[in-house]
Design a protein around this motif. Structure first.
Motif, PDB file in Angstrom:
ATOM      1  N   LYS A 167       0.877  -1.457   0.202  1.00 29.88           N
ATOM      2  CA  LYS A 167      -0.229  -0.218   0.104  1.00 29.88           C
ATOM      3  C   LYS A 167       1.181   1.559  -0.192  1.00 29.88           C
ATOM      4  N   LYS A 168       2.201   1.361   0.797  1.00 30.23           N
ATOM      5  CA  LYS A 168       2.786   2.300   0.810  1.00 30.23           C
ATOM      6  C   LYS A 168       3.674   2.560  -0.752  1.00 30.23           C
ATOM      7  N   LEU A 169       3.485   1.692  -0.853  1.00 30.59           N
ATOM      8  CA  LEU A 169       4.401   2.114  -1.966  1.00 30.59           C
ATOM      9  C   LEU A 169       3.644   2.088  -3.779  1.00 30.59           C
ATOM     10  N   PHE A 170       2.507   1.149  -3.222  1.00 29.53           N
ATOM     11  CA  PHE A 170       1.640   2.179  -4.116  1.00 29.53           C
ATOM     12  C   PHE A 170       0.755   3.594  -4.167  1.00 29.53           C
ATOM     13  N   ALA A 171       1.106   4.087  -2.790  1.00 27.74           N
ATOM     14  CA  ALA A 171       1.147   4.929  -2.770  1.00 27.74           C
ATOM     15  C   ALA A 171       2.189   6.715  -2.605  1.00 27.74           C
ATOM     16  N   ILE A 172       3.513   5.560  -3.039  1.00 32.76           N
ATOM     17  CA  ILE A 172       5.011   6.812  -3.290  1.00 32.76           C
ATOM     18  C   ILE A 172       4.564   6.758  -5.464  1.00 32.76           C
ATOM     19  N   ILE A 173       4.483   4.875  -6.072  1.00 30.49           N
ATOM     20  CA  ILE A 173       3.941   5.383  -6.812  1.00 30.49           C
ATOM     21  C   ILE A 173       3.084   6.178  -7.890  1.00 30.49           C
ATOM     22  N   CYS A 174       2.260   6.203  -6.748  1.00 25.02           N
ATOM     23  CA  CYS A 174       1.335   7.353  -7.528  1.00 25.02           C
ATOM     24  C   CYS A 174       1.208   8.474  -7.208  1.00 25.02           C
ATOM     25  N   ALA A 175       2.516   9.645  -6.095  1.00 24.06           N
ATOM     26  CA  ALA A 175       2.752  10.357  -5.739  1.00 24.06           C
ATOM     27  C   ALA A 175       3.748  10.602  -6.739  1.00 24.06           C
ATOM     28  N   ALA A 176       4.850   9.460  -7.441  1.00 31.42           N
ATOM     29  CA  ALA A 176       5.730  10.196  -7.653  1.00 31.42           C
ATOM     30  C   ALA A 176       4.967  10.790  -9.791  1.00 31.42           C
ATOM     31  N   MET A 177       3.794   9.363 -10.057  1.00 25.33           N
ATOM     32  CA  MET A 177       2.884  10.229 -11.038  1.00 25.33           C
ATOM     33  C   MET A 177       2.891  11.459 -11.227  1.00 25.33           C
ATOM     34  N   LEU A 178       1.723  12.152 -10.013  1.00 20.75           N
ATOM     35  CA  LEU A 178       0.810  13.066  -9.889  1.00 20.75           C
ATOM     36  C   LEU A 178       1.962  14.594  -9.548  1.00 20.75           C
ATOM     37  N   ILE A 179       2.818  14.394  -9.099  1.00 19.33           N
ATOM     38  CA  ILE A 179       4.442  15.064  -9.927  1.00 19.33           C
ATOM     39  C   ILE A 179       4.925  15.706 -10.577  1.00 19.33           C
ATOM     40  N   SER A 180       5.065  14.654 -11.941  1.00 16.24           N
ATOM     41  CA  SER A 180       5.760  14.773 -12.804  1.00 16.24           C
ATOM     42  C   SER A 180       4.536  14.786 -13.644  1.00 16.24           C
ATOM     43  N   VAL A 181       3.401  14.761 -13.731  1.00 13.63           N
ATOM     44  CA  VAL A 181       1.850  15.157 -14.341  1.00 13.63           C
ATOM     45  C   VAL A 181       2.145  17.175 -14.403  1.00 13.63           C
ATOM     46  N   ASN A 182       2.638  17.330 -12.978  1.00 13.13           N
ATOM     47  CA  ASN A 182       2.120  19.038 -12.245  1.00 13.13           C
ATOM     48  C   ASN A 182       3.329  19.287 -12.960  1.00 13.13           C
ATOM     49  N   TRP A 183       4.454  18.860 -12.272  1.00 12.40           N
ATOM     50  CA  TRP A 183       5.705  19.810 -13.388  1.00 12.40           C
ATOM     51  C   TRP A 183       5.521  19.808 -14.970  1.00 12.40           C
ATOM     52  N   PHE A 184       5.585  18.842 -15.859  1.00 15.92           N
ATOM     53  CA  PHE A 184       5.623  19.019 -16.683  1.00 15.92           C
ATOM     54  C   PHE A 184       4.376  20.485 -17.172  1.00 15.92           C
ATOM     55  N   THR A 185       3.022  19.874 -16.780  1.00 16.16           N
ATOM     56  CA  THR A 185       1.995  21.244 -17.269  1.00 16.16           C
ATOM     57  C   THR A 185       2.355  22.587 -16.562  1.00 16.16           C
ATOM     58  N   PHE A 186       2.994  22.919 -15.825  1.00 10.81           N
ATOM     59  CA  PHE A 186       3.839  23.884 -15.197  1.00 10.81           C
ATOM     60  C   PHE A 186       4.793  24.299 -15.778  1.00 10.81           C
ATOM     61  N   ILE A 187       5.565  23.650 -15.962  1.00 12.07           N
ATOM     62  CA  ILE A 187       7.026  24.105 -17.373  1.00 12.07           C
ATOM     63  C   ILE A 187       6.320  24.180 -18.592  1.00 12.07           C
ATOM     64  N   TYR A 188       5.138  23.788 -19.391  1.00 10.28           N
ATOM     65  CA  TYR A 188       5.390  23.770 -20.237  1.00 10.28           C
ATOM     66  C   TYR A 188       4.967  25.178 -20.409  1.00 10.28           C
ATOM     67  N   THR A 189       3.444  26.051 -19.687  1.00  8.59           N
ATOM     68  CA  THR A 189       2.335  26.219 -19.395  1.00  8.59           C
ATOM     69  C   THR A 189       4.062  27.713 -19.161  1.00  8.59           C
ATOM     70  N   VAL A 190       4.806  27.708 -18.382  1.00 11.42           N
ATOM     71  CA  VAL A 190       5.762  28.958 -18.221  1.00 11.42           C
ATOM     72  C   VAL A 190       6.109  28.730 -19.427  1.00 11.42           C
ATOM     73  N   SER A 191       6.648  27.705 -20.233  1.00  8.36           N
ATOM     74  CA  SER A 191       7.630  27.695 -21.499  1.00  8.36           C
ATOM     75  C   SER A 191       6.460  28.494 -22.681  1.00  8.36           C
ATOM     76  N   GLN A 192       5.518  28.758 -22.243  1.00 11.95           N
ATOM     77  CA  GLN A 192       4.495  29.528 -23.461  1.00 11.95           C
ATOM     78  C   GLN A 192       4.387  30.598 -22.933  1.00 11.95           C
ATOM     79  N   GLY A 193       5.116  30.968 -21.973  1.00 14.34           N
ATOM     80  CA  GLY A 193       4.825  32.183 -22.004  1.00 14.34           C
ATOM     81  C   GLY A 193       3.321  32.773 -20.802  1.00 14.34           C
ATOM     82  N   HIS A 194       3.031  32.006 -20.635  1.00 12.93           N
ATOM     83  CA  HIS A 194       1.478  32.043 -19.336  1.00 12.93           C
ATOM     84  C   HIS A 194       1.780  32.134 -17.393  1.00 12.93           C
ATOM     85  N   VAL A 195       2.654  32.864 -17.901  1.00  9.44           N
ATOM     86  CA  VAL A 195       3.027  32.507 -16.385  1.00  9.44           C
ATOM     87  C   VAL A 195       1.554  32.786 -15.088  1.00  9.44           C
ATOM     88  N   THR A 196       0.824  34.129 -15.807  1.00  6.72           N
ATOM     89  CA  THR A 196      -0.027  34.367 -15.314  1.00  6.72           C
ATOM     90  C   THR A 196      -1.337  33.152 -15.164  1.00  6.72           C
TER      91      THR A 196
END
Length: 298
Positions: free
Chosen positions: A73-102
């Motif tokens: 259960k703990k391992l599955f939770a950490i794997i889920c956390a890793a996937m969630l933060i990866s999606v979050n990072w990419f969305t954030f980096i892409y949005t900023v790189s497109q000039g949409h910091v707002t």
């Protein structure tokens, strides 16, 4: 109370880091957003291993890893956390790189509302009267911003939901912040390395020295606030953590306006005004409750 103060301090520092991080990504205009994400993962792993070795926590780290591997259960939770933060990072980096910091700042303005929702529904944390008023004001501000743009803010919503669930998982995992973060990077690092070596159009570290150094530094600017956030999530309520988060997007918004001169209308200012008012009400409510509890304790 001492632990709570420490948690609030860790939260403040983490969100100040995240508030200025778009400035860092803006220094890498020649690097593809997906490449930045992968370098961020790889160098975060390197930084975490060095951190564990320098602080002489290797044996404790291995012991915790062993416990995690035995607890599915703990391992599955950490794997889920890793996937969630990866999606979050990419969305954030892409949005900023497109000039949409707002737009990026809007995502993290919505985030605390999702935090409060999860805290009340899942963690059964009680929302004070000032908290309910704050949520209402913040929600109204977010709805105004959505109406003004005339479209559903998909990127901000993805950032808000993924990070809220990431924080919820981190709050519930009973491992040290450094072990949890290191395992997260291990989970997604093979994918990042394979992409950079075999699929990246720019090749692995085929940049000038200054760009390579910035990409290496991405591991540090990624890991430090995540370590602080994980510690804060364990020491304070998820509702308080959610409202501290408004520091980050406010810094992002100010940089969008004054550093990158992104367009900003009077209507947007009014909408953000409701969000800032929500922060003020929530802060006042918490200070009032703290003083009241202190008086009763005497």
């Amino acid at each position: 109370m001492k632990e709570q103060k420490k948690g609030i301090l860790f939260g403040f520092i983490a969100y100040i880091f995240w508030g200025i991080i778009p400035i860092y990504w803006k220094l890498l205009p020649t690097v593809d957003p997906l490449d930045i994400l992968c370098y961020r993962i790889v160098w975060s792993f390197v930084f975490m291993i060095l951190y564990i070795l320098i602080t002489r926590r290797w044996s404790l780290f291995l012991a915790e890893v062993n416990v995690v591997l035995q607890d599915k259960k703990k391992l599955f939770a950490i794997i889920c956390a890793a996937m969630l933060i990866s999606v979050n990072w990419f969305t954030f980096i892409y949005t900023v790189s497109q000039g949409h910091v707002t737009q990026a700042s809007l995502g993290y303005y919505i985030n605390p509302l999702v935090n409060v929702l999860l805290a009340t529904l899942i963690l059964k944390e009680k929302l004070s009267r000032s908290g309910m008023i704050s949520c209402g004001l913040a929600l109204f501000g977010v709805l105004l911003l959505t109406i003004q743009t005339g479209e559903i803010p998909y990127a901000p919503l993805i950032m808000a939901v993924t990070f809220s669930f990431y924080g919820l998982i981190k709050k519930g995992i009973t491992v040290s912040s450094y072990t949890g973060l290191t395992i997260e990077t291990v989970v997604i690092m093979p994918i990042a390395v394979i992409y950079l070596v075999f699929f990246s159009r720019q090749g692995f570290m085929h940049y000038e020295l200054s760009t390579n150094l910035l990409l290496m530094g991405a591991g540090i600017v990624t890991a430090i606030p995540l370590l602080l956030f994980a510690q804060a999530a364990k020491q304070i309520s998820y509702i308080i953590l959610g409202f501290i988060q408004y520091i980050g997007p406010t810094i992002m918004l100010l940089s969008a306006l004054f550093l990158y001169h992104e367009p900003y209308s009077a209507e947007q200012f009014i909408a953000f005004g409701f969000i800032w008012l929500a922060i003020a009400v929530f802060t006042y409510g918490n200070i009032y409750t703290y003083r009241k509890e202190k008086r009763f304790a005497k």
